[in-house]
Write a protein that holds these residues in place. Structure first.
Motif, mmCIF file in Angstrom:
data_model
loop_
_atom_site.group_PDB
_atom_site.id
_atom_site.type_symbol
_atom_site.label_atom_id
_atom_site.label_comp_id
_atom_site.label_asym_id
_atom_site.label_seq_id
_atom_site.Cartn_x
_atom_site.Cartn_y
_atom_site.Cartn_z
ATOM 1 N N TYR A 52 49.681 29.557 45.528
ATOM 2 C CA TYR A 52 49.299 31.184 45.715
ATOM 3 C C TYR A 52 49.431 31.586 44.136
ATOM 4 C CZ TYR A 52 51.105 35.900 45.775
ATOM 5 O OH TYR A 52 51.350 37.508 45.250
ATOM 6 N N ALA A 53 50.395 31.343 43.253
ATOM 7 C CA ALA A 53 50.666 31.644 41.827
ATOM 8 C C ALA A 53 49.313 31.245 41.175
ATOM 9 C CB ALA A 53 51.842 30.947 41.249
ATOM 10 N N LEU A 54 48.790 29.916 41.273
ATOM 11 C CA LEU A 54 47.540 29.407 40.734
ATOM 12 C C LEU A 54 46.397 30.551 40.869
ATOM 13 C CD1 LEU A 54 48.198 25.812 40.802
ATOM 14 C CD2 LEU A 54 48.348 27.280 38.689
ATOM 15 N N ILE B 241 41.775 33.800 40.255
ATOM 16 C CA ILE B 241 40.857 34.901 40.946
ATOM 17 C C ILE B 241 40.276 35.749 39.832
ATOM 18 C CG2 ILE B 241 40.353 36.452 42.748
ATOM 19 C CD1 ILE B 241 41.864 34.745 44.590
ATOM 20 N N PRO B 242 41.327 36.617 39.284
ATOM 21 C CA PRO B 242 40.717 37.454 38.338
ATOM 22 C C PRO B 242 40.061 37.028 36.855
ATOM 23 C CG PRO B 242 43.160 38.116 39.006
ATOM 24 C CD PRO B 242 42.598 36.571 39.415
ATOM 25 N N LEU B 243 40.473 35.790 36.848
ATOM 26 C CA LEU B 243 39.959 35.009 35.450
ATOM 27 C C LEU B 243 38.466 34.777 35.646
ATOM 28 C CD1 LEU B 243 42.903 33.496 33.752
ATOM 29 C CD2 LEU B 243 41.972 35.787 33.164
ATOM 30 N N PHE B 244 38.463 34.458 36.863
ATOM 31 C CA PHE B 244 37.134 33.263 37.031
ATOM 32 C C PHE B 244 36.104 33.927 38.094
ATOM 33 C CE2 PHE B 244 40.114 30.219 35.669
ATOM 34 C CZ PHE B 244 39.520 29.721 34.382
ATOM 35 N N VAL B 245 36.876 34.897 38.896
ATOM 36 C CA VAL B 245 35.876 35.643 40.139
ATOM 37 C C VAL B 245 35.361 37.012 39.700
ATOM 38 C CG1 VAL B 245 35.707 36.584 42.322
ATOM 39 C CG2 VAL B 245 36.870 34.069 41.883
ATOM 40 N N LEU C 71 47.577 40.418 37.090
ATOM 41 C CA LEU C 71 46.259 40.071 36.865
ATOM 42 C C LEU C 71 45.450 40.254 38.225
ATOM 43 C CD1 LEU C 71 46.205 36.600 34.562
ATOM 44 C CD2 LEU C 71 45.432 39.173 33.996
ATOM 45 N N PHE C 72 46.290 39.870 39.367
ATOM 46 C CA PHE C 72 45.602 39.837 40.724
ATOM 47 C C PHE C 72 45.601 41.300 41.233
ATOM 48 C CE2 PHE C 72 45.832 39.472 45.229
ATOM 49 C CZ PHE C 72 44.635 38.835 45.352
ATOM 50 N N TYR C 73 46.966 41.992 41.361
ATOM 51 C CA TYR C 73 47.097 43.251 42.032
ATOM 52 C C TYR C 73 46.431 44.292 41.314
ATOM 53 C CZ TYR C 73 49.584 40.619 45.510
ATOM 54 O OH TYR C 73 49.936 39.712 46.385
#
Length: 218
Positions: free
Chosen positions: A20-22, A27-31, A126-128
Motif C-alpha cells: 500500500y505504501a509503495l 500512483i501519483p508519480l507515474f500515473v 502524494l496520494f490523497y
C-alpha cells in the motif's frame, strides 16, 4: 484501502502495509498526479510548524493524556485512559501484533511509529492530496477537499480493525483523522502545493515518535 486492510491485518509483515505504501507513492508519480512544487517563505514555514504543534497539543488535550495515556494503556505508567480515547484502540492493535514480531508492546509501538514517520507523510500526501484531491477537483474544490479527507479517514480505520478494539475509541480515531485530512487538504489548497501538507504530516507523525524515543531512551 482494501490492500491496506489485508496487509495490516493478515499479511506476514502485518501491521506494516508495505505494498500500500509503495502504491501511494508510485500512483501519483507515474500515473499522473498534477500537484505543484513551490517554495514557501521562512515566515510561512514557521507558521506551518506552529500550526502542527498547536493541533498536536489540541488533540493531546482532547484525547486525555496523549502519548503518556497510550503508554499507560500499554502498561507503562498508571494514568487511566477513558474508553473513547484513541490510545485504547491503538494500544489494543499494538498488543495484538507485538507477539508476532517477538517484541514487547512499547517496542512494537516504537517500530510502528518509525515506519509511519518514514513513509506516511510523503506517501499519503502524494496520494490523497496530489492524486485523489486533484482527480476530484472537477467536482468542485469543496467536494475535492471533503472527499479526500473522508477517504483518508476511512483508510485509517483499518489500523483499528478487529473485535477486540474499543469501538468508541476507533470511531473517535476516524473522526480525528477526518479533521486532520481536512487540515492537510486546506493546506494543499492554500498554495496549490504539495509541500505544506507533506511537511505538516511528517511533523505530525514525528512528534509522538520523538516523544516516545525520548521517554524510552532519554
Amino acid at each position: 484501502m482494501l490492500l491496506a486492510g489485508i496487509e495490516h491485518g493478515y499479511a506476514p509483515w502485518r501491521p506494516f502495509y508495505l505494498s500500500y505504501a509503495l502504491l501511494c507513492i508510485a500512483i501519483p508519480l507515474f500515473v499522473g498526479g498534477r500537484f505543484t512544487w513551490i517554495r514557501l517563505g521562512v515566515f510561512r514555514w514557521l507558521l506551518l510548524i506552529a500550526l502542527v504543534f498547536a493541533v498536536q497539543a489540541g488533540l493531546g488535550w482532547f484525547a486525555g493524556s496523549g502519548l503518556p495515556g497510550l503508554l499507560s494503556t500499554l502498561g507503562v505508567g498508571a494514568d487511566a485512559v477513558p474508553d473513547w480515547n484513541p490510545s485504547r484502540a491503538l494500544a489494543a492493535a499494538i498488543a495484538r501484533y507485538a507477539p508476532h514480531w517477538g517484541l514487547e508492546p512499547p517496542q512494537m509501538l516504537l517500530a510502528y511509529l518509525m515506519f509511519i514517520t518514514v513513509w506516511a507523510g510523503v506517501g499519503e500526501e502524494l496520494f490523497y492530496r496530489g492524486y485523489v484531491q486533484e482527480r476530484l477537483r472537477p467536482w468542485g474544490t469543496m467536494t475535492a477537499v471533503l472527499l479526500s479527507a473522508f477517504v483518508f479517514a476511512i483508510r485509517h480505520a483499518v489500523q483499528l480493525q478487529g473485535p477486540d478494539y474499543p469501538w468508541r475509541a476507533a470511531l473517535v480515531w476516524v473522526g480525528l483523522c477526518f479533521m486532520l485530512g481536512l487540515m492537510f487538504a486546506v493546506l494543499y489548497e492554500w498554495k496549490r502545493s504539495i509541500w505544506p501538507p507533506l511537511a505538516a504530516h511528517v511533523l505530525f507523525n514525528l512528534i509522538p515518535a520523538s516523544q516516545l524515543i525520548s521517554s524510552r531512551f532519554g
